[in-house]
Enzyme design. Structure first.
Site, PDB file in Angstrom:
ATOM      1  N   PHE A  38       0.814  -1.223   0.000  1.00  0.00           N
ATOM      2  CA  PHE A  38       0.000   0.000   0.000  1.00  0.00           C
ATOM      3  C   PHE A  38       0.850   1.276   0.000  1.00  0.00           C
ATOM      4  CE2 PHE A  38      -2.501  -3.383   1.934  1.00  0.00           C
ATOM      5  CZ  PHE A  38      -3.685  -3.314   1.185  1.00  0.00           C
ATOM      6  N   LEU A  39       2.174   1.141  -0.173  1.00  0.00           N
ATOM      7  CA  LEU A  39       3.015   2.347  -0.090  1.00  0.00           C
ATOM      8  C   LEU A  39       2.661   3.332  -1.205  1.00  0.00           C
ATOM      9  CD1 LEU A  39       5.278   2.280  -2.558  1.00  0.00           C
ATOM     10  CD2 LEU A  39       6.381   0.625  -1.092  1.00  0.00           C
ATOM     11  N   ARG A  40       2.924   4.619  -0.911  1.00  0.00           N
ATOM     12  CA  ARG A  40       2.731   5.672  -1.923  1.00  0.00           C
ATOM     13  C   ARG A  40       4.093   6.122  -2.417  1.00  0.00           C
ATOM     14  NH1 ARG A  40       0.477   9.943   1.975  1.00  0.00           N
ATOM     15  NH2 ARG A  40       2.109   8.865   3.122  1.00  0.00           N
ATOM     16  N   GLU A  41       4.247   6.259  -3.718  1.00  0.00           N
ATOM     17  CA  GLU A  41       5.484   6.830  -4.231  1.00  0.00           C
ATOM     18  C   GLU A  41       5.639   8.230  -3.656  1.00  0.00           C
ATOM     19  OE1 GLU A  41       5.654   6.589  -8.519  1.00  0.00           O
ATOM     20  OE2 GLU A  41       5.124   4.479  -8.445  1.00  0.00           O
ATOM     21  N   CYS A  55      -0.844   3.203 -10.510  1.00  0.00           N
ATOM     22  CA  CYS A  55      -1.748   2.259  -9.831  1.00  0.00           C
ATOM     23  C   CYS A  55      -3.239   2.516 -10.096  1.00  0.00           C
ATOM     24  CB  CYS A  55      -1.473   2.273  -8.328  1.00  0.00           C
ATOM     25  SG  CYS A  55       0.124   1.541  -7.941  1.00  0.00           S
ATOM     26  N   GLY A 100      -8.463  18.394  -8.398  1.00  0.00           N
ATOM     27  CA  GLY A 100      -7.311  18.572  -9.284  1.00  0.00           C
ATOM     28  C   GLY A 100      -7.610  18.084 -10.682  1.00  0.00           C
ATOM     29  N   LYS A 150      -6.728  -5.033  -1.843  1.00  0.00           N
ATOM     30  CA  LYS A 150      -5.881  -4.046  -2.522  1.00  0.00           C
ATOM     31  C   LYS A 150      -6.676  -3.275  -3.585  1.00  0.00           C
ATOM     32  CE  LYS A 150      -2.463  -1.792  -4.170  1.00  0.00           C
ATOM     33  NZ  LYS A 150      -1.824  -0.679  -3.486  1.00  0.00           N
TER      34      LYS A 150
HETATM   35  P1  NAD Z   1       8.115  -1.357 -11.775  1.00  0.00           P
HETATM   36  O1  NAD Z   1       7.788  -1.445 -13.198  1.00  0.00           O
HETATM   37  O2  NAD Z   1       8.735  -0.126 -11.231  1.00  0.00           O
HETATM   38  O3  NAD Z   1       9.106  -2.577 -11.384  1.00  0.00           O
HETATM   39  C1  NAD Z   1       8.940  -3.877 -11.798  1.00  0.00           C
HETATM   40  C2  NAD Z   1      10.335  -4.478 -12.002  1.00  0.00           C
HETATM   41  O4  NAD Z   1      10.236  -5.892 -12.181  1.00  0.00           O
HETATM   42  C3  NAD Z   1      11.073  -3.962 -13.218  1.00  0.00           C
HETATM   43  O5  NAD Z   1      12.314  -3.406 -12.811  1.00  0.00           O
HETATM   44  C4  NAD Z   1      11.269  -5.202 -14.097  1.00  0.00           C
HETATM   45  O6  NAD Z   1      12.487  -5.184 -14.808  1.00  0.00           O
HETATM   46  C5  NAD Z   1      11.246  -6.314 -13.070  1.00  0.00           C
HETATM   47  N1  NAD Z   1      10.909  -7.640 -13.568  1.00  0.00           N
HETATM   48  C6  NAD Z   1       9.883  -8.034 -14.368  1.00  0.00           C
HETATM   49  N2  NAD Z   1       9.905  -9.357 -14.551  1.00  0.00           N
HETATM   50  C7  NAD Z   1      10.953  -9.838 -13.856  1.00  0.00           C
HETATM   51  C8  NAD Z   1      11.494 -11.148 -13.640  1.00  0.00           C
HETATM   52  N3  NAD Z   1      10.925 -12.233 -14.159  1.00  0.00           N
HETATM   53  N4  NAD Z   1      12.584 -11.258 -12.861  1.00  0.00           N
HETATM   54  C9  NAD Z   1      13.166 -10.196 -12.326  1.00  0.00           C
HETATM   55  N5  NAD Z   1      12.697  -8.925 -12.468  1.00  0.00           N
HETATM   56  C10 NAD Z   1      11.612  -8.757 -13.229  1.00  0.00           C
HETATM   57  O7  NAD Z   1       6.767  -1.713 -11.004  1.00  0.00           O
HETATM   58  P2  NAD Z   1       6.298  -1.159  -9.561  1.00  0.00           P
HETATM   59  O8  NAD Z   1       5.763   0.210  -9.680  1.00  0.00           O
HETATM   60  O9  NAD Z   1       7.342  -1.460  -8.553  1.00  0.00           O
HETATM   61  O10 NAD Z   1       5.040  -2.128  -9.311  1.00  0.00           O
HETATM   62  C11 NAD Z   1       5.198  -3.498  -9.013  1.00  0.00           C
HETATM   63  C12 NAD Z   1       3.854  -4.027  -8.516  1.00  0.00           C
HETATM   64  O11 NAD Z   1       3.511  -3.390  -7.284  1.00  0.00           O
HETATM   65  C13 NAD Z   1       2.681  -3.761  -9.462  1.00  0.00           C
HETATM   66  O12 NAD Z   1       1.786  -4.828  -9.410  1.00  0.00           O
HETATM   67  C14 NAD Z   1       2.033  -2.533  -8.861  1.00  0.00           C
HETATM   68  O13 NAD Z   1       0.665  -2.443  -9.166  1.00  0.00           O
HETATM   69  C15 NAD Z   1       2.240  -2.769  -7.393  1.00  0.00           C
HETATM   70  N6  NAD Z   1       2.246  -1.545  -6.573  1.00  0.00           N
HETATM   71  C16 NAD Z   1       2.912  -0.454  -7.010  1.00  0.00           C
HETATM   72  C17 NAD Z   1       2.944   0.687  -6.217  1.00  0.00           C
HETATM   73  C18 NAD Z   1       3.655   1.942  -6.685  1.00  0.00           C
HETATM   74  O14 NAD Z   1       3.458   2.976  -6.054  1.00  0.00           O
HETATM   75  N7  NAD Z   1       4.467   1.893  -7.742  1.00  0.00           N
HETATM   76  C19 NAD Z   1       2.305   0.694  -4.969  1.00  0.00           C
HETATM   77  C20 NAD Z   1       1.658  -0.456  -4.542  1.00  0.00           C
HETATM   78  C21 NAD Z   1       1.644  -1.580  -5.358  1.00  0.00           C
END
Ligand code: NAD
Length: 438
Positions: free
Chosen positions: A152-155, A263, A256, A207
């Site tokens: 659930f983290l926020r960027e 997400c 906004g 989620k």
């Molecule tokens: P991202 O695209 O930043 O990172 C995903 C990484 O996985 C990439 O670096 C990619 O190269 C790597 N990858 C893909 N397949 C791989 C494999 N087989 N082996 C090794 N590495 C591999 O994605 P993210 O923003 O970190 O999101 C990841 C998940 O978390 C998503 O499902 C997203 O919905 C969820 N999520 C994201 C956030 C957010 O704020 N970004 C917050 C909560 C949940």
């Protein structure tokens, strides 16, 4: 605990670094060799406040390692987290689970014992069942349990959110997996973050329900903002007036340009697809998605209308607009589904030159929006602009030097899509001020 994180993006890298900071031994794996090379050299592949120090400290202490090869990292892990991307599948809006299943296949090939496999990626209901089916089929010998543990983290506030979460959700019925997850998160719930154990499908749905609810809250206040403009009310006072009610709460009530980011857009769509597949439509989220899509285009029209407010007035073609802030929110370099993309495109389509500046998003923006003229700061962006638009509320734009802005701009018009200024102050500086819902 020995933890392996598959995927070292926004979620995998932050989670891995935080777990190592709790004292666990963590290996962050990524297919992207450039990313791993950068991390080993101490360079962060993403912008997230505080992440560089956290990574440096834990890498130096030997608790945090980076690897491109999955097999050795999986072999001795107590828990293997899948944190790969789950973007919208092109064409139909379903979550694209190909990265999750590819990672699962690789994990299956590398397992040496019943390590706990955890989906931290946001995945539709039933994905854990499929991950488990793949593991059972490929490795009937290991019986690795599969757990859902959505993040659930926020960027922009990711480290604080990870270390002090409102709750930790763990979906499993397996007693061994539950014990391992308790050990993984023990440092957190001793700090009183509640850990909520549920069934796996419930955890997966929590989620999506959380993100859809937050997207609904934002969309609700955005429509109220439009009504405020029509009736002569002030949306910020309405937000405060309703948000002080504890049953409603103040957060996510800022009007906004519509929600964006990596997400909410994809997760609302994926939830609708799940609802459709199971014959249980969620009409309120259908409306949210539709309203939010049209809002981004409406913001482009709002800026075009503001151009008419400048000294010259008339047609937008040939005019110049400065966009301040491009990322979907401040303190990140993430441009995925940012409202700025739709706004810049609408302006370019109308023949407007778009100049832009963002403190961290310029590299990503340049690649995604060739129409942009990229600038080094707000004032360079505003040079010759017929309107200056605050798209993302970075701190750097909260105290603009209006005298300087007026000097460089072609017309003193400020469009504040994040409502960060007071109308009186901007008008006193000689600007025409256009806000949202005020
Ligand atoms: P991202 O695209 O930043 O990172 C995903 C990484 O996985 C990439 O670096 C990619 O190269 C790597 N990858 C893909 N397949 C791989 C494999 N087989 N082996 C090794 N590495 C591999 O994605 P993210 O923003 O970190 O999101 C990841 C998940 O978390 C998503 O499902 C997203 O919905 C969820 N999520 C994201 C956030 C957010 O704020 N970004 C917050 C909560 C949940």
């Amino acid at each position: 605990m020995r933890i392996t994180m598959i995927g070292s993006g926004y979620v995998g890298l932050v989670s891995g670094a935080c777990f190592s900071d709790f004292g666990h031994q963590v290996t962050c794996v990524d297919k992207d060799a450039g990313k791993i090379e950068a991390l080993r050299a101490g360079r962060m592949p993403i912008y997230e406040p505080g992440l560089d120090d956290l990574v440096a400290t834990n890498a130096a202490a030997g608790r945090l390692r980076f690897a491109t090869e999955l097999a050795p990292a999986v072999a001795d892990a107590d828990a293997i987290f899948i944190a790969v991307g789950t973007p919208s599948r092109r064409g139909d809006g379903h979550a694209d689970l190909s990265y999750v299943f590819a990672a699962t296949e690789e994990i299956a090939a590398a397992l040496t014992r019943p390590s706990v496999v955890v989906t931290k990626s946001t995945v539709p209901v039933g994905t854990g069942d499929e991950v488990e089916r793949i593991l059972r089929e490929k490795r009937p010998d290991t019986a690795a349990p599969v757990v859902s543990n959505p993040e659930f983290l926020r960027e922009g506030a990711a480290i604080g959110d990870f270390k002090r979460p409102d709750r930790i959700v763990v979906g499993t019925d397996d007693p061994h997996a539950r014990a391992v997850m308790q050990d993984v998160y023990r440092p957190l719930y001793l700090g009183e973050s509640p850990i909520l154990f549920t069934g796996r499908r419930t955890s997966e749905l929590i989620k999506y329900a959380a993100n859809a609810f937050l997207a609904t809250k934002i969309t609700f206040i955005n429509e109220i903002a439009d009504l405020c403009e029509a009736v002569g009310a002030d949306v910020q006072e309405v937000s405060r007036g309703i948000g002080l009610d504890n049953r409603i709460g103040r957060k996510f009530l800022h009007a906004g340009p519509g929600y964006g980011g990596s997400c909410f857009p994809k997760d609302t769509l994926a939830l609708l697809k799940t609802a459709e597949d199971f014959g249980s439509p969620i009409q309120i989220v259908e409306a949210v998605v539709k309203v939010n899509d049209s809002r981004k285009r409406a913001m482009g029209r709002k800026v075009l209308a503001a151009l008419g407010a400048g000294a010259e007035g008339g047609e937008p073609r040939g005019k110049t607009v400065a966009l301040l802030g491009l990322t979907f929110k401040p303190n990140t370099d993430d441009m995925r589904d940012a409202p700025s993309l739709a706004i810049a495109q609408a302006l370019a389509d109308a023949g407007v030159e778009v100049r832009a500046y963002d403190p961290e998003g310029m590299d990503a923006a340049r690649a995604m929006m060739p129409v942009l003229t990229c600038c080094r700061d707000a004032y360079e962006a505003a040079t010759g602009a017929d309107a200056t638009v605050i798209v993302t509320e970075w701190d750097a734009f909260r105290a603009l030097d209006f005298a300087r802005l007026k000097e460089v701009a072609a017309a003193p018009v400020l469009v504040d899509l994040r409502n960060i200024y007071r109308r009186e102050a901007v008008e006193a500086a000689g600007f025409t001020y256009v806000a949202v819902g005020r």
